[in-house]
Scaffold this motif. Structure first.
Motif, PDB file in Angstrom:
ATOM      1  N   UNK A 159     -44.199  -1.917  12.014  1.00 42.00           N
ATOM      2  CA  UNK A 159     -42.933  -2.057  11.649  1.00 42.00           C
ATOM      3  C   UNK A 159     -42.530  -0.880  11.274  1.00 42.00           C
ATOM      4  N   UNK A 160     -43.512   0.100  11.267  1.00 40.70           N
ATOM      5  CA  UNK A 160     -43.721   2.047  10.245  1.00 40.70           C
ATOM      6  C   UNK A 160     -42.609   2.585  11.330  1.00 40.70           C
ATOM      7  N   UNK A 162     -41.104   1.464  14.306  1.00 40.27           N
ATOM      8  CA  UNK A 162     -39.698   0.834  14.542  1.00 40.27           C
ATOM      9  C   UNK A 162     -38.766   1.313  12.900  1.00 40.27           C
ATOM     10  N   UNK A 163     -39.248   1.729  12.640  1.00 40.99           N
ATOM     11  CA  UNK A 163     -38.598   1.976  11.016  1.00 40.99           C
ATOM     12  C   UNK A 163     -38.135   3.721  11.345  1.00 40.99           C
ATOM     13  N   UNK A 164     -38.985   4.015  11.226  1.00 40.21           N
ATOM     14  CA  UNK A 164     -39.100   6.061  11.826  1.00 40.21           C
ATOM     15  C   UNK A 164     -38.421   6.370  13.375  1.00 40.21           C
ATOM     16  N   UNK A 165     -38.472   4.510  14.436  1.00 41.01           N
ATOM     17  CA  UNK A 165     -37.411   4.947  15.889  1.00 41.01           C
ATOM     18  C   UNK A 165     -35.789   5.161  14.788  1.00 41.01           C
ATOM     19  N   UNK A 167     -35.134   5.656  12.088  1.00 41.44           N
ATOM     20  CA  UNK A 167     -34.766   6.386  11.017  1.00 41.44           C
ATOM     21  C   UNK A 167     -33.302   7.677  11.876  1.00 41.44           C
ATOM     22  N   UNK A 168     -34.056   7.547  13.193  1.00 43.07           N
ATOM     23  CA  UNK A 168     -33.901   9.072  14.460  1.00 43.07           C
ATOM     24  C   UNK A 168     -34.747   9.747  14.668  1.00 43.07           C
ATOM     25  N   UNK A 169     -35.808   9.675  14.496  1.00 46.39           N
ATOM     26  CA  UNK A 169     -37.767  10.449  14.634  1.00 46.39           C
ATOM     27  C   UNK A 169     -37.471  10.204  16.489  1.00 46.39           C
ATOM     28  N   UNK A 170     -38.601  10.945  17.166  1.00 40.87           N
ATOM     29  CA  UNK A 170     -38.978  11.525  18.113  1.00 40.87           C
ATOM     30  C   UNK A 170     -39.955  10.291  18.464  1.00 40.87           C
ATOM     31  N   UNK A 173     -42.294  12.296  16.588  1.00 43.22           N
ATOM     32  CA  UNK A 173     -42.211  12.075  15.113  1.00 43.22           C
ATOM     33  C   UNK A 173     -42.570  11.411  14.695  1.00 43.22           C
ATOM     34  N   UNK A 177     -45.678  12.294  11.535  1.00 49.62           N
ATOM     35  CA  UNK A 177     -45.309  12.166  10.039  1.00 49.62           C
ATOM     36  C   UNK A 177     -45.123  10.632   9.265  1.00 49.62           C
ATOM     37  N   UNK A 178     -45.459   9.788  10.223  1.00 48.97           N
ATOM     38  CA  UNK A 178     -45.532   8.529   9.823  1.00 48.97           C
ATOM     39  C   UNK A 178     -46.939   8.273   9.811  1.00 48.97           C
ATOM     40  N   UNK A 181     -50.497  10.894   8.951  1.00 50.81           N
ATOM     41  CA  UNK A 181     -50.429  11.180   6.794  1.00 50.81           C
ATOM     42  C   UNK A 181     -51.618   9.004   7.153  1.00 50.81           C
ATOM     43  N   UNK A 182     -50.904   8.531   7.093  1.00 50.70           N
ATOM     44  CA  UNK A 182     -51.680   7.763   7.238  1.00 50.70           C
ATOM     45  C   UNK A 182     -52.550   6.798   6.948  1.00 50.70           C
TER      46      UNK A 182
ATOM     47  N   UNK B  53     -34.432  -0.763  19.924  1.00 52.57           N
ATOM     48  CA  UNK B  53     -36.076  -0.945  20.305  1.00 52.57           C
ATOM     49  C   UNK B  53     -36.331  -2.050  21.137  1.00 52.57           C
ATOM     50  N   UNK B  74     -31.840   6.650  17.810  1.00 54.00           N
ATOM     51  CA  UNK B  74     -31.832   7.681  17.441  1.00 54.00           C
ATOM     52  C   UNK B  74     -30.315   8.553  17.856  1.00 54.00           C
ATOM     53  N   UNK B  82     -35.619  -3.301   7.648  1.00 55.57           N
ATOM     54  CA  UNK B  82     -36.538  -4.489   8.089  1.00 55.57           C
ATOM     55  C   UNK B  82     -36.830  -5.807   7.252  1.00 55.57           C
ATOM     56  N   UNK B  86     -40.355  -1.767   5.716  1.00 55.63           N
ATOM     57  CA  UNK B  86     -40.972  -1.085   6.563  1.00 55.63           C
ATOM     58  C   UNK B  86     -40.758   0.699   5.344  1.00 55.63           C
ATOM     59  N   UNK B  88     -42.200   4.434   4.405  1.00 52.88           N
ATOM     60  CA  UNK B  88     -43.164   4.793   4.524  1.00 52.88           C
ATOM     61  C   UNK B  88     -43.855   4.980   2.412  1.00 52.88           C
ATOM     62  N   UNK B  90     -47.000   6.689   2.147  1.00 50.52           N
ATOM     63  CA  UNK B  90     -47.382   8.196   1.515  1.00 50.52           C
ATOM     64  C   UNK B  90     -45.941   8.670   0.974  1.00 50.52           C
ATOM     65  N   UNK B  99     -36.285  10.529   4.614  1.00 50.41           N
ATOM     66  CA  UNK B  99     -36.733  11.150   5.815  1.00 50.41           C
ATOM     67  C   UNK B  99     -35.500  11.027   6.790  1.00 50.41           C
ATOM     68  N   UNK B 100     -33.889   9.938   7.064  1.00 53.78           N
ATOM     69  CA  UNK B 100     -33.747  10.315   8.120  1.00 53.78           C
ATOM     70  C   UNK B 100     -33.000  11.444   7.832  1.00 53.78           C
ATOM     71  N   UNK B 103     -34.538  14.304   9.395  1.00 56.48           N
ATOM     72  CA  UNK B 103     -34.780  14.473  11.004  1.00 56.48           C
ATOM     73  C   UNK B 103     -33.686  15.083  11.681  1.00 56.48           C
ATOM     74  N   UNK B 151     -27.855   7.419   5.478  1.00 53.46           N
ATOM     75  CA  UNK B 151     -27.119   8.217   6.595  1.00 53.46           C
ATOM     76  C   UNK B 151     -25.561   8.020   6.826  1.00 53.46           C
TER      77      UNK B 151
END
Lengths: 270, 359
Positions: A159-160, A162-165, A167-170, A173, A177-178, A181-182, B53, B74, B82, B86, B88, B90, B99-100, B103, B151
């Motif tokens: 889900x992390x 998916x959340x990043x996606x 949030x607009x991440x490629x 990214x 970025x997610x 680091x983990x 998704x 995006x 979620x 979800x 992050x 860190x 974050x959004x 980006x 956002x």
């Protein structure tokens, strides 16, 4: 009961450590007392250590070891991370085959490859060069990195990404970025294990080199000679053995917890 | 702000299973729509298809009149909350919410201003420098909301955002989500399996089962006029009583007796399912009219109401349980006979094979 286990523990540790202590003791002994058979040197000397560091071949061997080990680890980590991430996250045709093959390589008896590799590398001009050792090291370090890293990646919830996606991440990214680091603790562990594998190798190092151009430290040690042909280089060999053990001991002490965590997570989840 | 249109949207997985079948739905600008149904009904898949998704197998998804099937998440300008939040792990709360925007390459001062504004809105300001691990469930949930709100997207998608909270907090968050949505006026699609959440939050509810939309309507509409037996059973708590009945000229023969229903029997098939909501029953000592008598099995006293469970066994064919939701003043006792009033006009009659509502 506790006492008995304690006793057995001590016995096992002694059994494992006595050879190490013996080597350390030998490395401090003066050549004249080297065969006296006592664990504590009767005549202490640092000559063995100063001697090996005055030996250009050994210095060269250390440089080769560090250079070849670092490059092989780096390349194995780059490819291993990407492959492990794909294995942890994607379903693609041939995935099982890939996992199976990497397991096969990890289990493959290395000795059976020495002769073919020797011939191939001589033909290709890779014999006695850094790449000539780096390539087989990468080959054998990759299964290790793929296995441990994919276990780490699988523990990171999907889900992390998916959340990043969202949030607009490629995809890159999200990974960079997610996920990375983990996964850093796992990556550090894996890199250390891969480096130790390269650092410890003797078989390839001795078979695929012929001079100090690419010979790594463990192989160099086996070519030590005494100052005359009647003198045994035992003291120098012992000192060199201690020197190349030190980095491993430091690594393991520093990252003990992480290495154990990394190994067991690979064992249970892999 | 946006209008979302699903035009014949279907999802088939490579193994051949159909997760979602031919959804036609127009979600108006500013509307709060709930997708509800039992697990595996395709509601989350539908949400994921709107999010991008999950790929759409056939049909068209339009946001503000533009086809977005092929657009990456995006590029759809939609935010999602979620179930697991979800967050992050860190990053601090501040970094999570930023974050959004980072980006999107927004200038730093603007990001800081937006994060502060959103944190204010959600009472997160004192928590901005904490990591998610040091937050309670409710706080994490708010951060997840904050990351979506910050956002200012065209629409919010929420995938069971409250199901990881304890019951009390869930009720509290439910009202605050409702208030927030009204205030921001952002089109929202909300997935849940909980009919109470669906009834209380949504402007409109979409009820799904096995990938097929069963009914779309306002909460009251679904309660009053369920299209079929599934919807009738899903909406309302405790669920509607279903009694198999034989149709006779004098009425419907059921385990609770013969239910009079005027001239209707002529239009009905020989066998039907009668549906009566528990809250349409009342103790005859309180209200009089058509009634049935049975032995009370269990009484659950809820304070504001009493739930009386009757078990009927008549012959080998009909056995069944009936739940009646009674006034707390009703003196019903476990093991005793009770006579219960009901209004024959408020019944639902379902076709036993198709489940369609015949009333």
């Amino acid at each position: 009961m506790k006492l008995r286990w304690g006793f057995i523990d001590v016995l096992v540790v002694l059994y494992a450590l006595i050879p190490v202590l013996w080597i350390v003791s030998l490395s401090f002994k003066d050549p004249s007392t080297i065969t006296d058979g006592s664990l504590l040197p009767t005549k202490w000397t640092l000559n063995n250590y100063t001697g090996i560091f005055r030996n250009d071949d050994f210095i060269r061997g250390l440089i080769n070891s560090i250079g070849i080990g670092l490059i092989a680890t780096f390349v194995a980590m780059v490819f291993g991370t990407m492959a492990a991430y794909a294995i942890a996250r994607l379903t693609f045709p041939g995935k099982r085959l890939l996992i199976g093959f990497s397991l096969l390589i990890a289990m493959f008896p290395q000795i059976s490859l020495v002769t073919p590799l020797f011939q191939i590398e001589r033909t290709l001009g890779l014999f006695n060069t850094w790449p000539g050792l780096i390539l087989p090291y990468i080959t054998f370090a990759l299964p290790l990195t793929i296995y441990t890293l994919s276990a780490f990646f699988k523990e990171i919830p999907t889900e992390l990404e998916r959340a990043a996606t969202m949030d607009g991440a490629t995809p890159f990214q999200a990974f960079w970025k997610v996920i990375v680091p983990l996964a850093v603790p796992g990556m550090v562990t894996t890199a250390i294990l891969a480096f130790i594998f390269c650092w410890n190798d003797f078989l390839f190092a001795i078979s695929l080199t012929s001079s100090s151009a690419a010979r790594t430290a463990p192989a160099t040690i086996s070519f030590f000679t005494g100052s005359s042909q009647f003198e045994d280089p035992t003291g120098s060999i012992a000192a060199a053995a201690v020197v190349i053990t030190i980095p491993i001991v430091i690594f393991v002490l520093f990252f003990q917890r992480r290495i154990v965590a990394g190994l067991t997570s690979g064992a249970v989840k892999g | 702000m946006a209008e979302i249109v699903l035009d014949g949207v279907s999802k088939r997985f490579p193994d051949g299973t159909t997760a979602v079948h031919d959804i036609n739905l127009t979600i108006a600008d500013r509307e709060f729509v709930i997708l509800v149904g039992p697990s595996g009904c395709g509601k989350s898949t539908t949400l994921n298809m709107i999010a991008g998704l999950e790929e759409i197998t056939s049909g068209e998804l339009r946001i503000d009149g533009e086809r977005v099937n092929e657009r990456a998440p995006r590029d759809r300008d939609i935010a999602m909350v979620f179930q697991s939040y979800a967050l992050y792990p860190h990053m601090t709360v501040r970094e999570n919410m930023a974050f959004p925007l980072t980006l999107a390459k927004m200038p730093k001062p603007e990001i800081a201003a937006k994060v502060h504004h959103t944190a204010d809105l959600l009472d997160l300001t004192p928590l901005l420098d904490r990591k998610p691990a040091n937050l309670s469930g409710g706080q994490r949930q708010r951060v997840a909301m904050g990351r979506a709100i910050v956002r200012d997207p065209k629409a919010f998608l929420m995938d069971e955002p409250l199901s990881n909270l304890d019951a009390k907090l869930r009720v509290q968050m439910r009202t605050s989500i409702s208030r927030l949505q009204k205030r921001l006026g952002t089109t929202t699609v909300y997935v849940t399996h909980d009919q109470t959440e669906a009834m209380t939050l949504g402007d409109r509810i979409v009820i799904m089962q096995s990938g097929v939309v069963q009914q779309v309507g306002t909460p009251q509409d679904l309660y009053d006029h369920p299209a079929n037996q599934f919807v009738a059973g899903f909406i309302g708590s405790p669920s509607m009583n279903f009694l198999p009945a034989e149709v006779h000229p004098d009425g419907l023969h059921t385990i609770i007796g013969t239910i009079p229903c005027g001239s209707r029997p002529r239009l009905l098939p020989r066998e039907v399912i009668v549906g009566i909501r528990p809250e349409l029953f009342q103790d005859t000592r309180i209200r009089h009219g058509a009634s049935f008598t049975g032995t009370v099995d269990i009484v659950e006293s809820m304070g504001a109401e009493k739930l009386a469970y009757f078990t009927f066994e008549s012959g080998a064919t009909f056995t069944g349980e009936v739940v009646a939701r009674l006034d707390p003043k009703s003196p019903v006792r476990e093991g005793e006979l009770a006579t219960i009033w009901y209004d024959p006009a408020a019944l639902h009659i379902f076709d036993p094979t198709s489940g369609a509502n015949l009333t």
